[in-house]
Design an enzyme around this catalytic site. Structure first.
Site, PDB file in Angstrom:
ATOM      1  N   HIS A  35       0.846  -1.192   0.000  1.00 41.98           N
ATOM      2  CA  HIS A  35       0.000   0.000   0.000  1.00 41.98           C
ATOM      3  C   HIS A  35       0.884   1.246   0.000  1.00 41.98           C
ATOM      4  O   HIS A  35       2.045   1.195   0.422  1.00 41.98           O
ATOM      5  CB  HIS A  35      -0.895   0.047   1.243  1.00 41.98           C
ATOM      6  CG  HIS A  35      -1.764  -1.160   1.405  1.00 41.98           C
ATOM      7  ND1 HIS A  35      -2.915  -1.352   0.666  1.00 41.98           N
ATOM      8  CD2 HIS A  35      -1.637  -2.241   2.202  1.00 41.98           C
ATOM      9  CE1 HIS A  35      -3.469  -2.500   1.028  1.00 41.98           C
ATOM     10  NE2 HIS A  35      -2.711  -3.060   1.947  1.00 41.98           N
ATOM     11  N   GLY A  79      15.505 -17.996  10.967  1.00 40.28           N
ATOM     12  CA  GLY A  79      14.065 -18.165  11.099  1.00 40.28           C
ATOM     13  C   GLY A  79      13.364 -16.911  11.621  1.00 40.28           C
ATOM     14  O   GLY A  79      13.875 -16.205  12.490  1.00 40.28           O
ATOM     15  N   ALA A 110      18.160 -14.701  13.459  1.00 39.30           N
ATOM     16  CA  ALA A 110      16.742 -15.036  13.577  1.00 39.30           C
ATOM     17  C   ALA A 110      15.934 -13.844  14.088  1.00 39.30           C
ATOM     18  O   ALA A 110      16.365 -13.109  14.975  1.00 39.30           O
ATOM     19  CB  ALA A 110      16.565 -16.222  14.524  1.00 39.30           C
ATOM     20  N   ARG A 158      17.715  -2.538   4.791  1.00 38.50           N
ATOM     21  CA  ARG A 158      18.746  -2.036   3.886  1.00 38.50           C
ATOM     22  C   ARG A 158      19.717  -3.139   3.541  1.00 38.50           C
ATOM     23  O   ARG A 158      19.782  -4.166   4.222  1.00 38.50           O
ATOM     24  CB  ARG A 158      19.468  -0.824   4.472  1.00 38.50           C
ATOM     25  CG  ARG A 158      20.156  -1.051   5.794  1.00 38.50           C
ATOM     26  CD  ARG A 158      20.530   0.285   6.412  1.00 38.50           C
ATOM     27  NE  ARG A 158      21.140   0.150   7.722  1.00 38.50           N
ATOM     28  CZ  ARG A 158      22.437   0.346   7.960  1.00 38.50           C
ATOM     29  NH1 ARG A 158      23.257   0.677   6.973  1.00 38.50           N
ATOM     30  NH2 ARG A 158      22.913   0.228   9.179  1.00 38.50           N
TER      31      ARG A 158
END
Length: 200
Positions: A121, A151, A169, A175
Site C-alpha cells: 500500500h 528463522g 533469527a 537495507r
C-alpha cells in the site's frame, strides 16, 4: 509407528500429485531433483515462479517444526517474479513479489521468514485511500549465493543480501547487507564480519 509411517507415505504421495498439478497449472519453471515436503501455495500471475535444480522446500510442520503451521507460499502480483536458484533450501516461508525476488544458489531460508519486494500500500494516507492505490512502491530483492536467513526474519523491498552473509533469527532487514557479514536485530544492524569465507 508402522501405521504412522504408512500414513505419512500416503500423504506424501497425495502432496506430490497436488504440487505437480498446481505447478503445471501455474506454468512454473521447475528444475531437476526438486524436493517439496508438504503442499505448496502458489498465487497470482502464471509463470512468475521458477525453481532451480536440487531445491528443497519444506511446507509442512511435520518436515520442519520451527516454521510453525504456515507452510510455504508464493505470490506474484502484476509483473512480479520469484526465482529460486540451484541448491537453495526453504522452510515454511512466505514470498510476495510485484517486482522481482531472486534467491541465488545455496541460500538457506529458515522457518517462518517473510520476503516482500513491495510495500503493498502507499505510505501516504490520501493515496492509500484512493481506489485503486497506484502509488505503491516496489523494488527488487536479491539474496546472493550462500547467504543464510535465520528463522522468523523479514526481508523488505530493495534489499540485497551479500554472498555468504548471515541474518540473525527474527531480524527485520530494511537495507542492503554486504558480503560476508552477520547482521541481526530490528532494524537489522551490522554485528561482525567473517574472518574467512570458505566455499563448499
Amino acid at each position: 509407528m508402522f501405521f504412522m509411517n504408512v500414513l505419512r507415505k500416503i500423504n506424501h504421495g497425495f502432496d506430490k500429485t497436488y504440487n505437480f498439478s498446481l505447478l503445471k497449472w501455474k506454468k512454473c519453471k521447475i528444475g531437476k531433483n526438486v524436493r517439496v515436503n508438504g503442499r505448496l501455495k502458489v498465487y497470482g500471475n502464471k509463470g512468475g515462479l521458477s525453481i532451480g535444480d536440487g531445491v528443497i522446500i519444506n511446507s509442512n510442520i511435520d518436515y520442519n517444526p520451527i516454521g510453525g503451521w504456515s507452510g510455504c507460499s508464493f505470490l506474484c502480483i502484476d509483473n512480479g517474479s520469484i526465482t529460486i536458484c540451484e541448491g537453495a533450501g526453504i522452510s515454511n516461508s512466505a514470498f510476495c513479489s510485484a517486482s522481482s525476488i531472486v534467491i541465488e544458489k545455496q541460500v538457506y531460508i529458515g522457518g517462518g521468514c517473510r520476503i516482500y519486494d513491495t510495500d503493498f500500500h502507499s505510505i501516504d494516507f490520501k493515496q492509500r485511500m484512493q481506489s485503486p492505490d497506484v502509488h505503491i512502491k516496489s523494488k527488487p530483492v536479491v539474496i546472493k549465493r550462500g547467504a543464510w536467513i535465520g528463522g522468523g526474519s523479514i526481508i523488505l523491498k530493495g534489499v540485497v543480501i551479500g554472498e555468504y552473509s548471515v541474518i540473525g533469527a527474527g531480524s527485520v532487514v530494511t537495507r542492503s547487507v554486504p558480503a560476508g557479514e552477520i547482521w541481526a536485530g530490528n532494524p537489522a544492524r551490522f554485528i561482525r564480519k567473517f574472518d574467512e569465507i570458505k566455499e563448499g
